[in-house]
Write an enzyme that holds these catalytic residues in place. Structure first.
Site, PDB file in Angstrom:
ATOM      1  N   CYS A  68       0.839  -1.195   0.000  1.00 14.92           N
ATOM      2  CA  CYS A  68       0.000   0.000   0.000  1.00 14.92           C
ATOM      3  C   CYS A  68       0.875   1.246   0.000  1.00 14.92           C
ATOM      4  CB  CYS A  68      -0.920   0.018   1.210  1.00 14.92           C
ATOM      5  SG  CYS A  68      -0.027   0.213   2.776  1.00 14.92           S
TER       6      CYS A  68
ATOM      7  N   CYS B 207       3.235   1.853   2.897  1.00  8.25           N
ATOM      8  CA  CYS B 207       4.506   1.128   2.846  1.00  8.25           C
ATOM      9  C   CYS B 207       5.612   2.033   2.295  1.00  8.25           C
ATOM     10  CB  CYS B 207       4.384  -0.113   1.964  1.00  8.25           C
ATOM     11  SG  CYS B 207       3.162  -1.310   2.523  1.00  8.25           S
TER      12      CYS B 207
ATOM     13  N   ASP C 180      10.377  29.963 -28.916  1.00 11.58           N
ATOM     14  CA  ASP C 180      11.497  30.368 -29.759  1.00 11.58           C
ATOM     15  C   ASP C 180      11.078  30.162 -31.214  1.00 11.58           C
ATOM     16  OD1 ASP C 180      14.272  30.920 -30.526  1.00 11.58           O
ATOM     17  OD2 ASP C 180      14.329  28.784 -31.005  1.00 11.58           O
TER      18      ASP C 180
ATOM     19  N   ASP D  18      14.846  25.059 -28.626  1.00  7.55           N
ATOM     20  CA  ASP D  18      15.585  23.902 -29.134  1.00  7.55           C
ATOM     21  C   ASP D  18      17.095  24.099 -29.163  1.00  7.55           C
ATOM     22  OD1 ASP D  18      15.700  25.727 -31.334  1.00  7.55           O
ATOM     23  OD2 ASP D  18      16.149  24.022 -32.640  1.00  7.55           O
TER      24      ASP D  18
ATOM     25  N   ASP E 252      18.774  28.931 -25.982  1.00  9.31           N
ATOM     26  CA  ASP E 252      17.502  28.940 -25.246  1.00  9.31           C
ATOM     27  C   ASP E 252      17.640  28.363 -23.840  1.00  9.31           C
ATOM     28  OD1 ASP E 252      16.133  29.883 -27.546  1.00  9.31           O
ATOM     29  OD2 ASP E 252      16.013  27.842 -28.326  1.00  9.31           O
TER      30      ASP E 252
END
Length: 740
Positions: A19, A22, A429, A628, A632
């Site tokens: 559970c 735990c 961008d 990308d 950036d």
């Protein structure tokens, strides 16, 4: 201070967890060990993410601590997936067997308790049938509770062990010594059916949870299954089967039609169509030939290919996908940490309420209330299960992250999925995100008198050029079926300007000023077209011979397929979309207008982008930045959610919290919608888990018995507890089938 070189991070499968509580027990146990920096257990995926100093502790010590808590951990990577899978399957088989035995015993016990409740032989029969229920079907409850008791810890197993243990001992006493109650003129009751039903319901619920966890991890397993176990390697012109874990970079590997590509590599022979849908989300097969890249896990559909391995094993994109998804599923969102804290104090609170309930009923003085006190105390212990509360968040996050992975979006951190739904501003961008970042000939105008020979001269001249735009014109001419010719003499000037001589003819290639200075006549309409193109940020290349203009080209960055559609979807979702670019104003304005963006910033340096993100956050905006490139990375790191394009730089992907594998911007709005659905389901799970526990505990105390005669039987308390956990899992599984 701990040196960073000593820090080890590991993800370990945990066995024997039953559970969510735990998970808290394991975390608390590990955090007490010297050298442990952090320890988090995801109760939905049964995985531990541990960070430790290898000079102060090791995996063997960590596993020993977990074993002492009553659980186990797979610490040998070679055991994964075979030994781990075998252990988990064995655990599931044992649980399934216990469920079958439990219900086989519970049915006759229930039958006897209904139709022969007043028969002495019936009580004795139920007693014998209950013994295997306690000592076989429910053995883990008692063994775990006893082990934790020695450590001063209590969890959900403690609740079950106490409730069924008290009910069984009380019923055993009533069966052996019924005259004790008869002398007091009190009717004798036994609760063997309650013991059996509680154990049967709980272990059945755990079996359902076990299956649900397997279902939640299907996305990961499906990705793992994409990679073949062996590959055919060419050695001395002979094909030899190699295990996948023995492949090395630069090996030449044969991939036949219908086979999965075993590594990331480059085709050196052959051509085919490759199905990349399971990795990139692209539904249509992609044509590949010599020089093209292929990815591990993709499927070769037609021709035989020979590829040279560039990335193998854990370096492949597929391996990174699996690793990132597993890490994300192990990570916990803030709302999950809150639920864990609540669960850690929940069990002792419930035990106190149960004891107080029993004492209050006893203090009321009547012998009859002793029965009510026992029944109410047992019901409180059973119904107040923290499982549904603990599973509320990780079950939804696990399934949501897996769904995103199959759609082609990698979520590195569960916090990202929780934060994404709150985003109100999307910063994009331009180059590589909205556009391909690859110039192409958008418009080409030829004079009526331009010959094929003239075009061939242009082709041959551009081949000699080193300017980036030259390759763009070459690709255009090649696609038009133009072939190159021999040139007598060629001279290069600044920029892309060139002068070529063939058969005493002189050709000029370059910008407007260069062509004009060469003496070429350019009419007013042509000048107007050039001005318009340049006003839209396009580069112009003119081609002339002597005084005659032969052709002109408008070269622009190509907008990605789906970018405009994605931005329209983001706008319709009520999000503010901003475009950032280092390009000039005209180019930025043209692209922004083409894709439907009103707010854009231009001529930006990396620090400028970063400052814009910071300014937006200071204005209380929740910002998602999509980029990308290396330039950036600062902005991605400071955004609330950084999102990288999969075809971009490794730096941007390392910094970002999400990665769109095939760089299709249309996956962004669908992922935001998935995040919103995921958080909505988490809130539903938490709400109903809290409501269930509050109402259930109040009813279980027997507070309504004096007024309305309502008393909760432990049997129905057990059923309600099991159903609450199952309902949380089933509600979370809706994410698996939700429409994008």
């Amino acid at each position: 201070m701990t040196e960073r070189s000593n820090i080890i991070k590991k993800t370990l499968p945990i066995l024997n967890m039953s559970c969510a509580d735990c998970a808290v027990s394991i975390e608390n146990g590990l955090k007490a060990l010297p050298g442990i920096i952090s320890a988090e257990v995801n109760s939905a995926s049964n995985k531990l993410y541990v960070e430790y100093d290898d000079k102060l502790t090791d995996l063997a010590t960590i596993r020993e601590n977990i074993l002492n808590l009553g659980y186990d951990a797979v610490i040998n990577n070679r055991q994964i997936p075979h030994d781990q899978e075998n252990k988990l399957k064995s655990q599931t088989r044992q649980l399934r067997a216990k469920v079958i035995v439990a219900w086989a015993l519970v049915v006759p016990i229930l039958f006897l308790s209904i139709f022969f409740m007043n028969e002495e032989w019936s009580n004795i029969t139920m007693l014998f049938l209950s013994v295997p229920l306690i000592f076989y079907c429910g053995d883990t409850f008692f063994s775990n509770a006893l082990r934790l008791f020695h450590k001063g810890v209590a969890n959900m197993d403690t609740l079950i062990a106490l409730s069924t243990g008290v009910a069984f001992i009380f019923s055993l006493f009533n069966t052996i010594f019924p005259e004790f109650w008869i002398r007091k003129s009190i009717e004798v009751h036994v609760y063997f059916e309650a013991v059996g039903m509680i154990i049967a319901f709980v272990i059945t619920g755990r079996l359902l949870e076990d299956k649900a966890r397997s279902s939640a991890e299907n996305a990961i397993q499906s990705l793992m299954d994409l990679q073949p176990s062996k590959a055919k390697v060419i050695i001395n012109d002979t094909e030899i089967d190699f295990p996948i874990d023995q492949l090395k970079k630069d090996y030449h590997i044969v991939v036949r039609p219908g086979e999965s590509v075993p590594v990331d590599g480059i085709i050196i022979s052959g051509s085919s169509f490759i199905n990349e849908s399971m990795v990139t989300g692209e539904s249509l097969p992609v044509e590949k030939s010599k020089g093209d890249k292929v990815l591990a896990g993709t499927i070769n559909q037609r021709g035989k290919l020979i590829i040279v391995a560039t990335k193998v094993g854990s370096q492949t994109l597929l391996a990174q996908i699996i690793k990132m998804v597993e890490m994300a599923q192990t990570g916990k969102a803030p709302v999950q940490k809150l639920a864990d804290k609540i669960s850690s104090v929940f069990v002792p609170t419930v035990m106190s309420v149960s004891l107080l309930t029993f004492l209050i009923w006893i203090l009321m003085g009547s012998s009859e209330f002793l029965f009510i006190g026992i029944v109410s105390a047992v019901s409180v212990l059973v119904i107040a299960c923290p499982c549904s509360l603990g599973l509320a968040t990780p079950s939804a996050l696990t399934i949501g992250i897996g769904r995103a992975a199959m759609n082609g979006v990698l979520i590195k951190d569960a916090i990202a999925l929780e934060t994404l739904y709150k985003v109100d501003t999307i910063v994009l961008d331009k180059t590589g995100t909205i556009t391909k970042g690859e110039p192409f000939v958008k418009k080409a105008v030829w004079a009526d008198y331009t010959t094929e020979e003239d075009k061939s001269v242009l082709y041959a001249s551009e081949i000699k050029s080193e300017h980036p735009l030259a390759s763009t014109i070459i690709d255009f001419l090649k696609a038009s079926g133009i072939e190159k010719t021999d040139i007598d003499k060629i001279e290069s000037s600044a920029g892309c300007c060139m002068k070529a001589t063939i058969k005493e003819k002189t050709y000029y290639i370059g910008n407007y000023d260069f062509i004009k200075d060469a003496g070429t006549e350019i009419d007013s309409e042509t000048i107007k077209s050039i001005t318009q193109w340049q006003g839209k940020g396009m580069n112009t290349v003119l081609f002339a011979c002597g005084r005659r203009l032969l052709g002109m080209f408008a070269i622009s960055d190509q907008i990605k397929e789906g970018s405009a559609e994605a931005i329209a979807m983001l706008n319709s979702m009520g999000l503010d979309v901003i475009m950032l670019t280092g390009d000039n104003k005209n180019s930025a304005a043209h692209i922004a207008n083409e894709v439907g963006i009103k707010d854009f910033k231009y001529e930006l340096k990396p620090f400028d982008k970063d400052n814009i993100i910071k300014d937006l956050k200071r204005d209380s905006r929740i910002v998602a930045m999509v980029g990308d490139g290396i330039n950036d990375s600062l902005a991605l790191a400071h955004a609330n959610v950084g999102i990288a394009m999969g075809l971009g730089s490794d730096v941007s992907k390392d910094v970002a919290m999400l990665t769109i594998v095939d760089s299709d911007l249309r996956l962004l709005p669908s992922t935001i919608q998935l995040s919103r659905k995921c958080v909505r389901i988490i809130r539903q799970n938490l709400f109903w888990a809290f409501i269930y526990n509050i109402i259930g505990i109040v009813v279980a105390t027997g507070i309504f018995f004096p007024l309305f005669g309502i008393l909760l039987n432990p049997v129905w308390a057990g059923a309600a507890m099991a159903l609450s956990s199952a309902s949380v899992i089933l509600n979370s599984l809706r994410l698996k089938w939700t429409k994008d």
